[in-house]
Design a protein around this motif. Structure first.
Motif, PDB file in Angstrom:
ATOM      1  N   ALA A   1       0.866  -1.187   0.000  1.00  0.00           N
ATOM      2  CA  ALA A   1       0.000   0.000   0.000  1.00  0.00           C
ATOM      3  C   ALA A   1       0.900   1.234   0.000  1.00  0.00           C
ATOM      4  O   ALA A   1       1.741   1.389   0.892  1.00  0.00           O
ATOM      5  N   GLU A   2       0.729   2.117  -0.984  1.00  0.00           N
ATOM      6  CA  GLU A   2       1.659   3.248  -1.098  1.00  0.00           C
ATOM      7  C   GLU A   2       1.526   4.196   0.091  1.00  0.00           C
ATOM      8  O   GLU A   2       2.520   4.721   0.586  1.00  0.00           O
ATOM      9  N   ASN A   3       0.321   4.440   0.551  1.00  0.00           N
ATOM     10  CA  ASN A   3       0.094   5.355   1.687  1.00  0.00           C
ATOM     11  C   ASN A   3      -0.905   4.836   2.715  1.00  0.00           C
ATOM     12  O   ASN A   3      -0.976   5.363   3.823  1.00  0.00           O
ATOM     13  N   GLU A   4      -1.696   3.838   2.369  1.00  0.00           N
ATOM     14  CA  GLU A   4      -2.904   3.506   3.119  1.00  0.00           C
ATOM     15  C   GLU A   4      -2.677   2.755   4.421  1.00  0.00           C
ATOM     16  O   GLU A   4      -3.601   2.622   5.235  1.00  0.00           O
TER      17      GLU A   4
ATOM     18  N   ALA B   1       5.918   2.115  12.051  1.00  0.00           N
ATOM     19  CA  ALA B   1       6.420   3.252  12.847  1.00  0.00           C
ATOM     20  C   ALA B   1       7.390   4.070  12.014  1.00  0.00           C
ATOM     21  O   ALA B   1       8.323   3.522  11.413  1.00  0.00           O
ATOM     22  N   TRP B   2       7.152   5.382  11.992  1.00  0.00           N
ATOM     23  CA  TRP B   2       7.898   6.273  11.092  1.00  0.00           C
ATOM     24  C   TRP B   2       7.817   7.672  11.667  1.00  0.00           C
ATOM     25  O   TRP B   2       6.791   8.055  12.233  1.00  0.00           O
ATOM     26  N   HIS B   3       8.897   8.453  11.497  1.00  0.00           N
ATOM     27  CA  HIS B   3       8.853   9.836  11.990  1.00  0.00           C
ATOM     28  C   HIS B   3       7.922  10.691  11.130  1.00  0.00           C
ATOM     29  O   HIS B   3       7.450  11.740  11.566  1.00  0.00           O
TER      30      HIS B   3
ATOM     31  N   VAL C   1       9.844  -0.465  11.100  1.00  0.00           N
ATOM     32  CA  VAL C   1      10.352   0.898  11.302  1.00  0.00           C
ATOM     33  C   VAL C   1      10.913   1.389   9.973  1.00  0.00           C
ATOM     34  O   VAL C   1      11.638   0.667   9.282  1.00  0.00           O
ATOM     35  N   ASN C   2      10.559   2.611   9.635  1.00  0.00           N
ATOM     36  CA  ASN C   2      10.941   3.200   8.355  1.00  0.00           C
ATOM     37  C   ASN C   2      11.825   4.433   8.587  1.00  0.00           C
ATOM     38  O   ASN C   2      11.497   5.282   9.424  1.00  0.00           O
ATOM     39  N   GLU C   3      12.951   4.482   7.899  1.00  0.00           N
ATOM     40  CA  GLU C   3      13.750   5.712   7.770  1.00  0.00           C
ATOM     41  C   GLU C   3      14.196   6.330   9.101  1.00  0.00           C
ATOM     42  O   GLU C   3      14.064   7.531   9.321  1.00  0.00           O
TER      43      GLU C   3
ATOM     44  N   PHE D   1      15.598  -2.135   1.213  1.00  0.00           N
ATOM     45  CA  PHE D   1      16.354  -1.067   0.550  1.00  0.00           C
ATOM     46  C   PHE D   1      15.382  -0.382  -0.404  1.00  0.00           C
ATOM     47  O   PHE D   1      14.939  -0.983  -1.377  1.00  0.00           O
ATOM     48  N   GLN D   2      15.041   0.884  -0.078  1.00  0.00           N
ATOM     49  CA  GLN D   2      14.004   1.546  -0.874  1.00  0.00           C
ATOM     50  C   GLN D   2      14.427   1.679  -2.333  1.00  0.00           C
ATOM     51  O   GLN D   2      13.635   1.452  -3.232  1.00  0.00           O
ATOM     52  N   ALA D   3      15.675   2.114  -2.572  1.00  0.00           N
ATOM     53  CA  ALA D   3      16.203   2.184  -3.943  1.00  0.00           C
ATOM     54  C   ALA D   3      15.482   3.214  -4.813  1.00  0.00           C
ATOM     55  O   ALA D   3      14.946   2.894  -5.880  1.00  0.00           O
TER      56      ALA D   3
ATOM     57  N   THR E   1      12.607  -2.503  -1.945  1.00  0.00           N
ATOM     58  CA  THR E   1      11.224  -2.274  -1.513  1.00  0.00           C
ATOM     59  C   THR E   1      10.484  -1.138  -2.222  1.00  0.00           C
ATOM     60  O   THR E   1       9.256  -1.101  -2.184  1.00  0.00           O
ATOM     61  N   GLU E   2      11.203  -0.184  -2.836  1.00  0.00           N
ATOM     62  CA  GLU E   2      10.495   0.973  -3.423  1.00  0.00           C
ATOM     63  C   GLU E   2      11.206   1.428  -4.690  1.00  0.00           C
ATOM     64  O   GLU E   2      11.362   2.627  -4.931  1.00  0.00           O
ATOM     65  N   LEU E   3      11.623   0.487  -5.506  1.00  0.00           N
ATOM     66  CA  LEU E   3      12.512   0.818  -6.616  1.00  0.00           C
ATOM     67  C   LEU E   3      11.874   1.777  -7.619  1.00  0.00           C
ATOM     68  O   LEU E   3      10.760   1.545  -8.100  1.00  0.00           O
TER      69      LEU E   3
ATOM     70  N   VAL F   1       8.628  -2.348  -7.193  1.00  0.00           N
ATOM     71  CA  VAL F   1       8.756  -1.013  -7.795  1.00  0.00           C
ATOM     72  C   VAL F   1       7.700  -0.103  -7.180  1.00  0.00           C
ATOM     73  O   VAL F   1       6.619  -0.551  -6.786  1.00  0.00           O
ATOM     74  N   TRP F   2       8.038   1.206  -7.099  1.00  0.00           N
ATOM     75  CA  TRP F   2       7.166   2.124  -6.339  1.00  0.00           C
ATOM     76  C   TRP F   2       6.129   2.767  -7.270  1.00  0.00           C
ATOM     77  O   TRP F   2       6.105   3.978  -7.470  1.00  0.00           O
ATOM     78  N   GLY F   3       5.264   1.901  -7.792  1.00  0.00           N
ATOM     79  CA  GLY F   3       4.194   2.366  -8.669  1.00  0.00           C
ATOM     80  C   GLY F   3       4.205   1.592  -9.973  1.00  0.00           C
ATOM     81  O   GLY F   3       5.168   0.869 -10.275  1.00  0.00           O
TER      82      GLY F   3
HETATM   83  O1  G3I Z   1      -4.807  12.221  -1.000  1.00  0.00           O
HETATM   84  C1  G3I Z   1      -4.505  13.602  -0.762  1.00  0.00           C
HETATM   85  C2  G3I Z   1      -5.403  14.508  -1.560  1.00  0.00           C
HETATM   86  O2  G3I Z   1      -6.737  14.330  -1.108  1.00  0.00           O
HETATM   87  C3  G3I Z   1      -4.945  15.951  -1.356  1.00  0.00           C
HETATM   88  O3  G3I Z   1      -5.710  16.783  -2.135  1.00  0.00           O
HETATM   89  C4  G3I Z   1      -3.480  16.088  -1.747  1.00  0.00           C
HETATM   90  C5  G3I Z   1      -2.951  17.502  -1.571  1.00  0.00           C
HETATM   91  O4  G3I Z   1      -1.865  17.578  -0.709  1.00  0.00           O
HETATM   92  O5  G3I Z   1      -2.711  15.202  -0.977  1.00  0.00           O
HETATM   93  C6  G3I Z   1      -3.055  13.839  -1.157  1.00  0.00           C
HETATM   94  O6  G3I Z   1      -2.241  13.047  -0.337  1.00  0.00           O
HETATM   95  C7  G3I Z   1      -0.901  12.901  -0.745  1.00  0.00           C
HETATM   96  C8  G3I Z   1      -0.611  11.415  -0.848  1.00  0.00           C
HETATM   97  O7  G3I Z   1       0.750  11.214  -1.181  1.00  0.00           O
HETATM   98  C9  G3I Z   1      -1.466  10.715  -1.902  1.00  0.00           C
HETATM   99  O8  G3I Z   1      -1.157  11.187  -3.159  1.00  0.00           O
HETATM  100  C10 G3I Z   1       0.003  13.531   0.278  1.00  0.00           C
HETATM  101  O9  G3I Z   1      -0.169  14.940   0.295  1.00  0.00           O
HETATM  102  C11 G3I Z   1       1.445  13.188  -0.025  1.00  0.00           C
HETATM  103  O10 G3I Z   1       2.267  13.657   1.031  1.00  0.00           O
HETATM  104  C12 G3I Z   1       1.618  11.718  -0.182  1.00  0.00           C
HETATM  105  O11 G3I Z   1       2.941  11.460  -0.581  1.00  0.00           O
HETATM  106  C13 G3I Z   1       3.404  10.135  -0.364  1.00  0.00           C
HETATM  107  C14 G3I Z   1       4.666  10.201   0.469  1.00  0.00           C
HETATM  108  O12 G3I Z   1       5.214   8.900   0.617  1.00  0.00           O
HETATM  109  C15 G3I Z   1       4.368  10.756   1.867  1.00  0.00           C
HETATM  110  O13 G3I Z   1       5.406  10.591   2.699  1.00  0.00           O
HETATM  111  C16 G3I Z   1       3.667   9.476  -1.703  1.00  0.00           C
HETATM  112  O14 G3I Z   1       2.419   9.250  -2.362  1.00  0.00           O
HETATM  113  C17 G3I Z   1       4.365   8.137  -1.480  1.00  0.00           C
HETATM  114  O15 G3I Z   1       4.772   7.614  -2.714  1.00  0.00           O
HETATM  115  C18 G3I Z   1       5.590   8.345  -0.614  1.00  0.00           C
HETATM  116  O16 G3I Z   1       6.178   7.095  -0.380  1.00  0.00           O
HETATM  117  C19 G3I Z   1       7.387   7.137   0.367  1.00  0.00           C
HETATM  118  C20 G3I Z   1       7.447   5.860   1.198  1.00  0.00           C
HETATM  119  O17 G3I Z   1       6.303   5.759   2.016  1.00  0.00           O
HETATM  120  C21 G3I Z   1       8.695   5.825   2.053  1.00  0.00           C
HETATM  121  N1  G3I Z   1       9.879   6.012   1.250  1.00  0.00           N
HETATM  122  C22 G3I Z   1       9.872   7.174   0.379  1.00  0.00           C
HETATM  123  C23 G3I Z   1       8.645   7.176  -0.515  1.00  0.00           C
HETATM  124  C24 G3I Z   1       8.686   8.321  -1.484  1.00  0.00           C
HETATM  125  O18 G3I Z   1       8.614   9.558  -0.804  1.00  0.00           O
END
Ligand code: G3I
Length: 447
Positions: free
Chosen positions: A77-80, A118-120, A160-162, A238-240, A269-271, A302-304
């Motif tokens: 899950a990218e963010n969920e 868990a992540w900052h 734990v992340n980052e 390794f996010q990569a 993990t996130e290439l 891959v990250w997407g």
């Molecule tokens: O869904 C809301 C939307 O309703 C709103 O209008 C919009 C405006 O700000 O934001 C949307 O949420 C965004 C979300 O992605 C979904 O697109 C957040 O602002 C944005 O901060 C969030 O970014 C994500 C990011 O992690 C947050 O830390 C990226 O999608 C996601 O790819 C990225 O993934 C991280 C890994 O978790 C950890 N490693 C690095 C990697 C890349 O940054």
């Protein structure tokens, strides 16, 4: 399938090792095979997975879901599943979007990587405003609740992340979690293990690809320390995330192998790699080959899916273009996977009692007991050996004022050494807290 004489000999050796050593990944020659036509099928030939990050709001896009279902066998899950998504208000958990991703994946026979407990970053507002022991308890509760909710459904958790700093320090990143005490990471891993003993538990970070970088070394030392003290860690992610300013390092394979040699799986993990054409394809090929060359590199995510799905879409860093067409980078990865490599044998989270590299090691798990205004009880359960030495360290101004089921000795007023006294492998103690409600830090070794 054709096996060379050398391959047959190595396969025979491996069978013996596998029989003797459940839980270990071992090196075997990959059988020659016909070319598979999807990333997942090609990766499966050597026992690996090929995954992608998925966004719940794209599950209604038929092109997206078509590629997802066809090409990938692992989903993140990218963010969920992040802390802000799953616990938006303290004690109130919300799994709707995460469940949509998990259910879609599982209904298609795919596995799930959990990201992240868990992540900052991506903390809900209420947690961002917390510090100290209240934050420590809230973080551990979050880990326990989320990992318990998904118990049995997650292949591996980024527990734990980052947590490490960029730059030359090689130390931890400052954060509200770090300020709760240096043992916050191991406490999170212990809580995750207790909540879902079947999931592999990973530490995940970026800029840890180059072996000579201080951050890589810092993470390596932490994993080495965790393994030596029986902290339950199974894998390193390794996010990569690469681009021209941060290219795939020439020593990438060395990094993956050195971590694997500590007795953990490694996963990419996130290439994603910004660029285009043959130069981008070559770099994707190099990363794929580096993983294939390490027996304990169990898979690549891959990250997407399409460039337009990426968190940095303008860098066109993925394997499919915005229309869902395969890019040169896709073909390079597929060909590399089809060319084979070392075979990875699936491992389960390491049971210290059967870990062949560590036939007797121990894990000590802390659990909370009763609480009063001036003191609280704690209990430690040891597994893996009956021959343990557990060190319990309390923070100032705490004092251990009573113990049971162990006959302790004292290194200092704050550091107690506990050993078995004939009452089994669980012992307890009372801590007079003096206003400090932090849990003690616990470490375990075989006597
Ligand atoms: O869904 C809301 C939307 O309703 C709103 O209008 C919009 C405006 O700000 O934001 C949307 O949420 C965004 C979300 O992605 C979904 O697109 C957040 O602002 C944005 O901060 C969030 O970014 C994500 C990011 O992690 C947050 O830390 C990226 O999608 C996601 O790819 C990225 O993934 C991280 C890994 O978790 C950890 N490693 C690095 C990697 C890349 O940054």
């Amino acid at each position: 399938m054709t096996l060379t004489t050398k391959s047959v000999a190595r396969v025979a050796l491996v069978s013996t090792l596998v029989a003797a050593a459940a839980g270990a990944a071992v090196l075997v020659a990959s059988p020659a095979s016909g070319a598979a036509s999807t990333l997942a099928a090609a990766a499966q030939q050597s026992g690996r997975y090929f995954g992608t990050a998925v966004a719940a709001n794209k599950l209604s896009d038929s092109t997206y879901v078509g590629i997802l279902n066809r090409e990938f066998d692992m989903v993140t899950a990218e963010n969920e599943m992040k802390m802000d998504a799953t616990e938006p208000n303290q004690g109130q958990f919300s799994y709707g979007n995460a469940d949509r991703i998990v259910n879609q994946a599982r209904s298609q026979g795919k596995r799930v990587r959990g990201h992240a407990l868990a992540w900052h970053s991506q903390q809900p507002g209420w947690m961002q405003r917390m510090e100290g022991s209240a934050l420590r308890q809230a973080m551990l509760n979050h880990v326990t609740q989320v990992a318990s909710y998904y118990r049995g459904k997650i292949y591996a958790w980024d527990v734990v992340n980052e947590a490490f700093a960029d730059g030359s320090s090689g130390g931890r990143r400052d954060s509200n979690l770090q300020r709760t005490g240096n043992d916050w990471i191991e406490a999170a891993f212990r809580a995750a293990r207790a909540a879902d003993p079947g999931a592999k538990l990973c530490y995940n970070d970026y800029n840890t690809d180059n072996w000579s970088h201080a951050k890589t070394q810092g993470v390596y030392r932490m994993v080495q320390d965790f393994k030596s003290r029986g902290v339950p860690i199974d894998c390193v992610g390794f996010q990569a995330h690469f681009n021209s300013g941060n290219p795939v390092p020439s020593n990438y394979h060395t990094t993956l192998q050195n971590f694997a040699n500590l007795g953990v799986d490694v996963q990419i993990t996130e290439l994603d790699i910004e660029g285009s054409g043959s130069s981008q394809a070559e770099q994707f090929k190099g990363v794929t080959q580096a993983c294939l060359a390490v027996a304990r590199c169990t898979g690549i995510t891959v990250w997407g899916i399409r460039d337009s799905d990426s968190w940095r879409a303008s860098g066109t860093p993925l394997l499919f273009d915005r229309n869902g067409n395969k890019k040169a980078a896709y073909n390079a990865v597929l060909d590399a996977l089809n060319a084979g490599g070392t075979t990875t044998v699936p491992t389960t989270p390491t049971d210290p009692t059967t870990d062949p590299q560590n036939p007797e090691s121990c894990t000590a798990t802390y659990s909370e007991g009763e609480k009063w205004s001036d003191r609280f009880n704690g209990q430690v359960t040891v597994s893996g050996t009956d021959n343990w030495v557990v060190t319990v360290t309390v923070g100032s101004p705490q004092r251990i004022i009573a113990t049971w089921n162990t006959s302790p000795t004292w290194e200092t007023a704050n550091v107690m050494t506990a050993r078995p006294n004939g009452n089994g492998n669980t012992f307890g103690f009372t801590i007079q807290h003096g206003g400090n409600w932090n849990w003690p830090s616990i470490s375990c070794r075989v006597a």
